[in-house]
Every structure is written in structure tokens, then in C-alpha cells.
Design a protein around this motif. Structure first.
Motif, PDB file in Angstrom:
ATOM      1  N   CYS A   5      79.882   0.051  62.629  1.00 26.09           N
ATOM      2  CA  CYS A   5      80.633   0.817  63.606  1.00 26.09           C
ATOM      3  C   CYS A   5      79.966   0.755  64.985  1.00 26.09           C
ATOM      4  CB  CYS A   5      80.734   2.271  63.143  1.00 26.09           C
ATOM      5  SG  CYS A   5      81.524   3.348  64.346  1.00 26.09           S
ATOM      6  N   CYS A   8      78.798   4.764  65.550  1.00 21.88           N
ATOM      7  CA  CYS A   8      77.803   5.472  64.727  1.00 21.88           C
ATOM      8  C   CYS A   8      76.988   4.533  63.841  1.00 21.88           C
ATOM      9  CB  CYS A   8      78.498   6.540  63.882  1.00 21.88           C
ATOM     10  SG  CYS A   8      79.362   5.903  62.450  1.00 21.88           S
ATOM     11  N   CYS A  48      86.163   3.368  60.608  1.00 21.28           N
ATOM     12  CA  CYS A  48      84.867   3.872  60.156  1.00 21.28           C
ATOM     13  C   CYS A  48      85.090   5.166  59.370  1.00 21.28           C
ATOM     14  CB  CYS A  48      83.961   4.140  61.348  1.00 21.28           C
ATOM     15  SG  CYS A  48      82.388   4.876  60.875  1.00 21.28           S
ATOM     16  N   CYS A  51      82.886   8.289  61.341  1.00 21.84           N
ATOM     17  CA  CYS A  51      83.287   8.901  62.624  1.00 21.84           C
ATOM     18  C   CYS A  51      84.770   8.680  62.905  1.00 21.84           C
ATOM     19  CB  CYS A  51      82.446   8.348  63.763  1.00 21.84           C
ATOM     20  SG  CYS A  51      82.864   6.641  64.184  1.00 21.84           S
TER      21      CYS A  51
END
Ligand SMILES: [Zn+2]
Length: 409
Positions: A5, A8, A48, A51
Motif C-alpha cells: 500500500c 500504510c 488495501c 487503510c
């Protein structure tokens, strides 16, 4: 290497939609290049599950996409008018005036900052494409020709001071290093200053099957909850949000320093957050259904085109926007279905669509050839186009839009 990601750094394992292989959507082909190889890259959006950022991997460096850009914002009358209304609002409601500094990231050809200049407000543009920044200079707008990030933000702050209003429209999606970009915004924002950004809203993309807005130049697709999380992690609180009709449905977010007590968070920010959470924006199941809607649009569009062509009808396109190229490549629509398309941008006329090689002509071609059907590729402008091209009714011509579902108008 496994994809991770861009916000994050969690491993990306959940597919959002796989649109196969596609060329860069802005790489229009010259006649002399028709026999050459074209690079195709995977167009596979992932989400993701930590997040909830929907994203594409970076296959092409932004320097290869944005340093010589064919998109001049001022070609769209409705977009320039939208910018003017925004400037009026900032001056009237938020006290932006001759003592403020307004900085716009991705200021393009000065389509927006020109309205601040008219009001005597000091402005600075930040724009990586030198050819469009040059057009802005002609309107009296100074631009720093660079990619925005932490390091360049520090340099700008040193040279020009901090921004009282820091804005960026349709740029957040284009940023590969999201954390570097947002931390640069934090750095450049004056104490008590305000950020506004506009970007297409993921909720609308999902609800209305807008899969063609997914292309390599768009790295990220934001819900409000994910945008809040990204900004919060860099010390910026989103205190307000507006839902706008632009680009098929956008958000305008308002941000400030997290510690700024002068800007209380509005009810509508809370309401939008609750709505997204209620709809499941933080659950894998919510994202899983999208791909089925996309394949259904493809089948319905091909069904329409096959029936029309079998019946001996002529079909052409209107527009050659980036999103059109995702649609044409994913559906495999070439000159077997569309004889040609047209576009008002002279830069595109005489060229061919990337990958599908459909010739792009000037709009007058439609009047000269009387096609039976006109497929509108920039469907977000459908009302504008249908009224401009109303004369096609004289010979019984009909308009077709592919999204949210195939419809003959
Ligand atoms: Zn993430």
C-alpha cells in the motif's frame, strides 16, 4: 515483488477490479507510429484491507507522464466557470484577499489562479509540466516548475513564505508518493491557513460503474474516510467537505492544522463519514461486488455495438478523453465498431487512440458523415454534448452513453 500500500505499506492482496493490460491513456498515436510497438501495463486496481485505499501500482514514473502534458484546463468552459465560483467563495467566506498567499499545486495553465490575480491576491503556481506553466506565465502567474513533495515544499516556503490557502484539484490521485506529498502540504501551510482539494469520490465511482476513470495516471481512489486517515496521519484535520457534481461526482475537502482551534469540524463532515461507514467502506465484502458490474457494462456495450453493426448502422465516438481509452481497450472496441471519434482539442486531432487506433477527427466530421449512433466517451459532459450536437436529430442520429449503464438517448 509483492505490491504494498502506498499509504500504510500493508501487503495488497484484495482485488478491486482487473481491467487487463492497457497503454498509457494520454499517449495518442501519430500516423507514422501506427506500425510501432506500444507499451501496455497492467490495469489492476487493488484495495488495501488495512487503510482501504483503492490503488494502482506504479508502473510508469510521473516524470514520463506529466512533464509534457496535453491537458490544458482552460479548454473546458465549464471547468473554468467552476474555478471562478470557487475563487468567489474563498474570498467572500474565508477572507482570502490581497494580504493572503494562495498556492495551487498542479496549477496547470492558470485556469483558476487567474481569478485570484484579477482580485489582487498574491498567487503562486506549482506545476510540473513546463509547457502548460508557460501558458500561465502569459496570464501573469508565476509557477515553480516542479513535482510537489516535502523537499520542494520546504524550498517554496523559504522562497515565498507559507500558504494561507493551499489548494490542489485533481492532483491527489496522481501522486505516487502520497505520504511525501501530504507531509509537504503540512509543511507549506501557514498557521491558521486552510487546505482545499478536489478529487473524484470513490463512492460515486462504485455506485455508477465508473471503471473507466481508472487509468495508469490515477494511482489512488479516495473515499472520505480514507482521505481523512491519510491527512490525519500528517497532522491535518479535515474540518469540512462538500460533494460536487464535477468529474462524475467529486469531493472538496477542507483541511487545517490538527491543532487549529478556529475551525470546528462541521456536521456534514461527520455525516459523510457515517454514511460511508454504514455502506461498508471498511469491509472487504463491499469492494468485492464492483468487478461484476464492470463486466456487465462491457457485455451490454458490446451487445449494443454488435447489434447495431449487424443491422448496418454506423457508429462513431464523441471525445477522446483518458477515460475513453480505458473503456475502448478494456472492451476491445476498435474500428470494427467505431469508424472514428472526434475531439475539440486540436492536439488530439489527426492522431489515433492509444492501443485501439481509432482515428480522431475534428467535431465537424459528424455533420459531414451523418452517423446513426454517437457513443459519448466523456459521459460526465453528456448534457453539454447532447445539446451542442442536437443537430444530429435532423438525420435521425442518436446518442449512446456507456456508463452507468448502456443507454440510447
Ligand atoms: Zn493501506
Amino acid at each position: 515483488m509483492k505490491p504494498t500500500c502506498r499509504f500504510c505499506a500493508a501487503a495488497l492482496t484484495v482485488s478491486f477490479v482487473d481491467l487487463g493490460m492497457s497503454p498509457l491513456c494520454e499517449s495518442y498515436i501519430e500516423a507514422a507510429q501506427l506500425g510501432c510497438m506500444e507499451p501496455f501495463y497492467p490495469l489492476h486496481a487493488l484495495v488495501c484491507d488495512r487503510c482501504w485505499l483503492v490503488q494502482l501500482q506504479e508502473f510508469v514514473a510521473p516524470a514520463d507522464i506529466f512533464t509534457e502534458y496535453a491537458y490544458f484546463s482552460s479548454y473546458s468552459d465549464s471547468w473554468v466557470a467552476h474555478a471562478r465560483r470557487y475563487v468567489e467563495k474563498m474570498c467572500a467566506q474565508y477572507g482570502i484577499g490581497p494580504k493572503s498567499l494562495v498556492v495551487e499545486i498542479a496549477s496547470n495553465d492558470g485556469y483558476l489562479l487567474q481569478h485570484f490575480v484579477e482580485r489582487g491576491v498574491p498567487v503562486l503556481g506549482v506545476e510540473p509540466a513546463a509547457n502548460v506553466a508557460q501558458v500561465a506565465a502569459g496570464k501573469g502567474i508565476h509557477s515553480e516548475v516542479l513535482f510537489f513533495g516535502r523537499e520542494t515544499a520546504a524550498r517554496i516556503a523559504l522562497q515565498h513564505g507559507n500558504a494561507d490557502l493551499l489548494l490542489g484539484n485533481n492532483v491527489l490521485a496522481h501522486v505516487p508518493d502520497l505520504n511525501d506529498f501530504v507531509s509537504g502540504m503540512k509543511l507549506l501551510l501557514a498557521p491558521g491557513g486552510m487546505i482545499t482539494m478536489e478529487f473524484p469520490h470513490l463512492e460515486r465511482l462504485i455506485q455508477e460503474n465508473q471503471f473507466d476513470t481508472i487509468y495508469h495516471e490515477h494511482f489512488s481512489y479516495f473515499s472520505f474516510v480514507t482521505a481523512e486517515r491519510v491527512f490525519a496521519s500528517h497532522g491535518i484535520r479535515l474540518f469540512d467537505v462538500e460533494e460536487l457534481p464535477t468529474h462524475g461526482g467529486s469531493l472538496r475537502i477542507y483541511g487545517c492544522h490538527a491543532e487549529d482551534r478556529t475551525k470546528p469540524t462541521t456536521e456534514r463532515a461527520g455525516a459523510l463519514r457515517s454514511r460511508e461507514l454504514r455502506r461498508g467502506f471498511e469491509s472487504v465484502a463491499f469492494y468485492a461486488g464492483f468487478a461484476d458490474g464492470v463486466t456487465e457494462v462491457k457485455r451490454a456495450l458490446l451487445e449494443f455495438l454488435i447489434d447495431a453493426r449487424r443491422a448496418g448502422k454506423t457508429v462513431v465516438g464523441y471525445g477522446a478523453p483518458g477515460k475513453g481509452n480505458t473503456l475502448l481497450n478494456y472492451c476491445g472496441i476498435r474500428t470494427d465498431f467505431l469508424d472514428y471519434t472526434v475531439d475539440r482539442n486540436p492536439y488530439k486531432q489527426g492522431k489515433y487512440t492509444p492501443g485501439t487506433h481509432i482515428p480522431i477527427h475534428e467535431p465537424e466530421r459528424i455533420q459531414a458523415t451523418h452517423p446513426d449512433y454517437i457513443l459519448i466517451l466523456p459521459w460526465n459532459l453528456r448534457d453539454e454534448i447532447v445539446s451542442q450536437m442536437a443537430f444530429v436529430r435532423e438525420w435521425g442520429g442518436r446518442f449512446v452513453v456507456p456508463i452507468p449503464k448502456v443507454a440510447v438517448l
